[in-house]
Each structure stands twice: as structure tokens, then as C-alpha cells.
Design a protein around this motif. Structure first.
Motif, PDB file in Angstrom:
ATOM      1  N   GLY A 176     -52.390  18.172  43.077  1.00 45.58           N
ATOM      2  CA  GLY A 176     -51.887  17.053  42.367  1.00 45.58           C
ATOM      3  C   GLY A 176     -51.096  17.263  41.217  1.00 45.58           C
ATOM      4  O   GLY A 176     -50.681  16.578  40.483  1.00 45.58           O
ATOM      5  N   HIS A 177     -50.902  18.647  41.306  1.00 39.96           N
ATOM      6  CA  HIS A 177     -49.890  19.255  40.007  1.00 39.96           C
ATOM      7  C   HIS A 177     -48.814  19.797  40.778  1.00 39.96           C
ATOM      8  O   HIS A 177     -47.982  20.738  40.273  1.00 39.96           O
ATOM      9  CB  HIS A 177     -50.603  20.198  39.253  1.00 39.96           C
ATOM     10  N   ASP A 178     -48.007  19.083  41.885  1.00 37.14           N
ATOM     11  CA  ASP A 178     -47.027  19.544  42.790  1.00 37.14           C
ATOM     12  C   ASP A 178     -45.632  19.105  42.156  1.00 37.14           C
ATOM     13  O   ASP A 178     -45.755  18.660  40.831  1.00 37.14           O
ATOM     14  CB  ASP A 178     -47.131  19.147  43.940  1.00 37.14           C
ATOM     15  N   TRP A 179     -44.620  19.506  42.882  1.00 31.89           N
ATOM     16  CA  TRP A 179     -43.163  19.165  42.430  1.00 31.89           C
ATOM     17  C   TRP A 179     -43.170  17.784  42.245  1.00 31.89           C
ATOM     18  O   TRP A 179     -42.369  16.983  41.238  1.00 31.89           O
ATOM     19  CB  TRP A 179     -42.169  19.521  43.454  1.00 31.89           C
ATOM     20  N   TRP A 180     -43.613  16.482  42.756  1.00 32.63           N
ATOM     21  CA  TRP A 180     -43.483  15.573  42.694  1.00 32.63           C
ATOM     22  C   TRP A 180     -44.031  14.844  41.366  1.00 32.63           C
ATOM     23  O   TRP A 180     -43.723  13.828  41.096  1.00 32.63           O
ATOM     24  CB  TRP A 180     -43.935  14.563  44.143  1.00 32.63           C
ATOM     25  N   HIS A 181     -45.299  15.337  41.051  1.00 30.78           N
ATOM     26  CA  HIS A 181     -45.750  14.988  39.837  1.00 30.78           C
ATOM     27  C   HIS A 181     -44.943  15.456  38.844  1.00 30.78           C
ATOM     28  O   HIS A 181     -44.553  14.626  37.883  1.00 30.78           O
ATOM     29  CB  HIS A 181     -47.168  15.739  39.784  1.00 30.78           C
ATOM     30  N   ILE A 182     -44.219  16.673  38.689  1.00 34.07           N
ATOM     31  CA  ILE A 182     -43.256  17.067  37.646  1.00 34.07           C
ATOM     32  C   ILE A 182     -42.102  16.147  37.746  1.00 34.07           C
ATOM     33  O   ILE A 182     -41.690  15.648  36.693  1.00 34.07           O
ATOM     34  CB  ILE A 182     -42.980  18.563  38.134  1.00 34.07           C
ATOM     35  N   ARG A 183     -41.715  15.847  39.012  1.00 35.22           N
ATOM     36  CA  ARG A 183     -40.367  15.105  38.972  1.00 35.22           C
ATOM     37  C   ARG A 183     -40.902  13.744  38.600  1.00 35.22           C
ATOM     38  O   ARG A 183     -39.988  13.125  37.739  1.00 35.22           O
ATOM     39  CB  ARG A 183     -39.927  14.922  40.586  1.00 35.22           C
ATOM     40  N   ARG A 184     -41.947  13.104  38.819  1.00 33.09           N
ATOM     41  CA  ARG A 184     -42.227  11.773  38.168  1.00 33.09           C
ATOM     42  C   ARG A 184     -42.408  11.869  36.488  1.00 33.09           C
ATOM     43  O   ARG A 184     -41.762  10.954  36.040  1.00 33.09           O
ATOM     44  CB  ARG A 184     -43.483  11.317  38.709  1.00 33.09           C
ATOM     45  N   VAL A 185     -42.837  12.755  36.202  1.00 29.12           N
ATOM     46  CA  VAL A 185     -42.932  13.023  34.504  1.00 29.12           C
ATOM     47  C   VAL A 185     -41.525  13.373  34.031  1.00 29.12           C
ATOM     48  O   VAL A 185     -41.320  12.536  32.876  1.00 29.12           O
ATOM     49  CB  VAL A 185     -43.914  14.150  34.214  1.00 29.12           C
ATOM     50  N   TRP A 186     -40.805  14.086  34.630  1.00 32.86           N
ATOM     51  CA  TRP A 186     -39.396  14.259  34.256  1.00 32.86           C
ATOM     52  C   TRP A 186     -38.558  12.838  34.321  1.00 32.86           C
ATOM     53  O   TRP A 186     -38.056  12.541  33.353  1.00 32.86           O
ATOM     54  CB  TRP A 186     -38.802  15.213  35.345  1.00 32.86           C
ATOM     55  N   GLN A 187     -38.769  12.084  35.370  1.00 32.22           N
ATOM     56  CA  GLN A 187     -38.175  10.812  35.473  1.00 32.22           C
ATOM     57  C   GLN A 187     -38.660   9.872  34.161  1.00 32.22           C
ATOM     58  O   GLN A 187     -37.593   9.238  33.640  1.00 32.22           O
ATOM     59  CB  GLN A 187     -38.044  10.187  36.773  1.00 32.22           C
ATOM     60  N   ASN A 188     -39.895   9.898  34.110  1.00 34.58           N
ATOM     61  CA  ASN A 188     -40.364   8.641  33.182  1.00 34.58           C
ATOM     62  C   ASN A 188     -40.285   9.274  31.556  1.00 34.58           C
ATOM     63  O   ASN A 188     -39.802   8.579  30.845  1.00 34.58           O
ATOM     64  CB  ASN A 188     -41.963   8.775  33.366  1.00 34.58           C
ATOM     65  N   ALA A 189     -40.155  10.621  31.607  1.00 35.80           N
ATOM     66  CA  ALA A 189     -40.005  10.983  30.088  1.00 35.80           C
ATOM     67  C   ALA A 189     -38.330  10.736  29.665  1.00 35.80           C
ATOM     68  O   ALA A 189     -38.203  10.560  28.634  1.00 35.80           O
ATOM     69  CB  ALA A 189     -40.090  12.720  30.306  1.00 35.80           C
ATOM     70  N   ARG A 190     -37.789  11.211  30.771  1.00 39.16           N
ATOM     71  CA  ARG A 190     -35.928  10.718  30.594  1.00 39.16           C
ATOM     72  C   ARG A 190     -35.982   9.055  30.104  1.00 39.16           C
ATOM     73  O   ARG A 190     -35.200   8.987  29.281  1.00 39.16           O
ATOM     74  CB  ARG A 190     -35.285  11.063  31.675  1.00 39.16           C
ATOM     75  N   ALA A 191     -36.570   8.288  30.950  1.00 40.91           N
ATOM     76  CA  ALA A 191     -36.478   6.768  30.694  1.00 40.91           C
ATOM     77  C   ALA A 191     -37.091   6.687  29.311  1.00 40.91           C
ATOM     78  O   ALA A 191     -36.405   5.953  28.537  1.00 40.91           O
ATOM     79  CB  ALA A 191     -37.110   6.184  31.801  1.00 40.91           C
TER      80      ALA A 191
END
Length: 233
Positions: free
Chosen positions: A24-39
Motif C-alpha cells: 500500500g506504499h507503492d508508486w500509485w500511493h506516492i503519485r496520489r499524494v504528489w497530485q493532492n499535495a500540489r493541488a
């Protein structure tokens, strides 16, 4: 190296490292965090270079997978950024984000020291709740070989990070020990606005889980929603 290229190179590096990770700590988790953090960062007026790099690197060497070493992540992030020629006045805020983003127990204050760290922490915590959060919780529990639920083991609101780190309780306990607490521990107006619906969905899921598990028998009092918690930390 300009900021856009630095973010892009870091994204590709992290994607290579974490694609296929099964906890559950995969690339897609990191990508979602990245996108939400940017927003969130755009809405809150944060430094988006720091926010994006902090989000991309927040799990680079998570203590959960490195023997509890809290400095593994900042050390790995600093090494990567320095390899790209990043200046120290960029490296250090990102390392601080990695130190501050993690949840350390119900009784441990984790208020980030900068707006950028608040943004990344909010984005990470949003990905720990709601439908995605439910899926990630059970993925991590399976990865660690934990029971889904054991009514004989009550949730514990950990008073120290050490107690939280060494906890081996069933996955359902994690909702009471962390996930139900997160809505009221977000930092930014934007993050708080996004959290309520996810929190409500998670409560409904756990209520249904317990109803199906226990049938006509009531769940133990320690698993009744809402649990008594301190929201101020």
C-alpha cells in the motif's frame, strides 16, 4: 537544474523504485499524494517545488521498512537530491518534511513546522482515509501477516512513538488507533474540506464490517463508533 526538471527526474526515480510494491506504499500511493499535495499547495500558497519534492520523497525509505530508523528517509532523500546538484536550502526543508509527515501515535503531537510540511502531511493523510485508505490498511495488514480483526484485542491509543512503532494489532484496530483520528488532525483548510466525506465512508465501512462479523451479537464496547479520542494533538 531547474525546478521542473528536478521534480520530473525525482518522479521517474521514485516510480522505478516503488512500482509493484505490495504493502500500500507503492508508486500509485506516492503519485496520489504528489497530485493532492500540489493541488492543496496551490490553494494554500505554498512553495510548490518544496511541496512536490517532499511529496515524491516522503516514503523514500520509510521507517516501517527500515528497522524503525527515522533518519533513513531523510538520509536517502538528501543523497538523491544532492546527486542532482540541489542546493542545501532546498534539500533541508524536504528532509524536514520527511521527518515530520509521519503519524507517531494517538498521543503524540505531529504538528509540522512549515506550511509545505503541513500540505504534504495533509495529502499523505488523505490517502490513508476513505476507500483508498481502507484498501491500503488491509493491504499493509496482509503484508505484515496480521489478522483482519480479533475482538479480544482492543484498540490502543499509543502514548509514544515507540509504542506505536512496535504495535502488532489486527488491521481493524488501526482504524481506531490512527485512521479515525486523521480528519481532525489535518492542517490546512483545503485538506480539511476534502477529509469529511472520506471519513464518513470509512466509518460506514467499519460499522458494516462489525455488523457482518458479529451478526446478532454486539461488537465489544471498544469497537463502537465513535471511540473516545483526543483530537487536539
Amino acid at each position: 537544474m531547474n525546478a521542473e526538471v528536478l521534480v520530473e527526474k525525482t518522479a521517474r526515480y521514485v516510480e522505478r523504485l516503488f512500482t509493484g510494491e505490495g504493502s500500500g506504499h507503492d508508486w500509485w500511493h506516492i503519485r496520489r499524494v504528489w497530485q493532492n499535495a500540489r493541488a492543496i499547495g496551490q490553494k494554500e500558497g505554498a512553495d510548490l517545488t518544496v511541496v512536490q519534492l517532499g511529496a515524491l520523497l516522503h516514503d523514500i525509505a520509510d521507517w516501517k521498512f527500515h528497522g524503525g530508523d527515522e533518519e533513513a528517509g531523510p538520509t536517502a532523500a538528501a543523497a538523491w537530491l544532492r546527486s542532482l546538484g540541489a542546493a542545501e536550502d532546498l534539500v533541508q526543508p524536504i528532509c524536514q518534511i520527511i521527518r515530520e509527515v509521519t503519524f507517531k501515535g494517538a498521543g503524540v503531537s505531529t504538528m509540522p513546522s512549515t506550511l509545505e510540511a503541513q500540505v504534504v502531511q495533509d495529502a499523505d493523510r488523505l490517502d490513508a482515509i476513505g476507500a483508498i485508505g481502507i484498501g491500503r490498511a488491509f493491504a499493509y495488514g496482509g503484508y505484515k501477516g496480521r489478522e483482519m480483526y480479533n475482538p479480544a484485542i482492543a484498540p490502543e491509543l499509543h502514548a509514544t512513538f515507540e509504542a506505536y512503532k512496535t504495535n502488532q494489532a489486527p488491521t481493524l484496530n488501526h482504524f481506531y488507533e490512527k485512521l479515525f483520528l486523521l480528519k481532525d488532525r489535518l492542517n490546512t483548510p483545503s485538506g480539511k474540506q476534502m477529509a469529511q466525506e472520506r471519513h464518513d465512508f470509512m466509518e460506514a465501512f467499519v460499522g458494516r464490517f462489525l455488523a457482518e462479523w458479529h451478526g446478532s451479537d454486539p461488537a465489544p464496547e471498544s469497537f463502537q463508533i465513535p471511540i473516545s479520542i483526543n483530537h487536539s494533538l
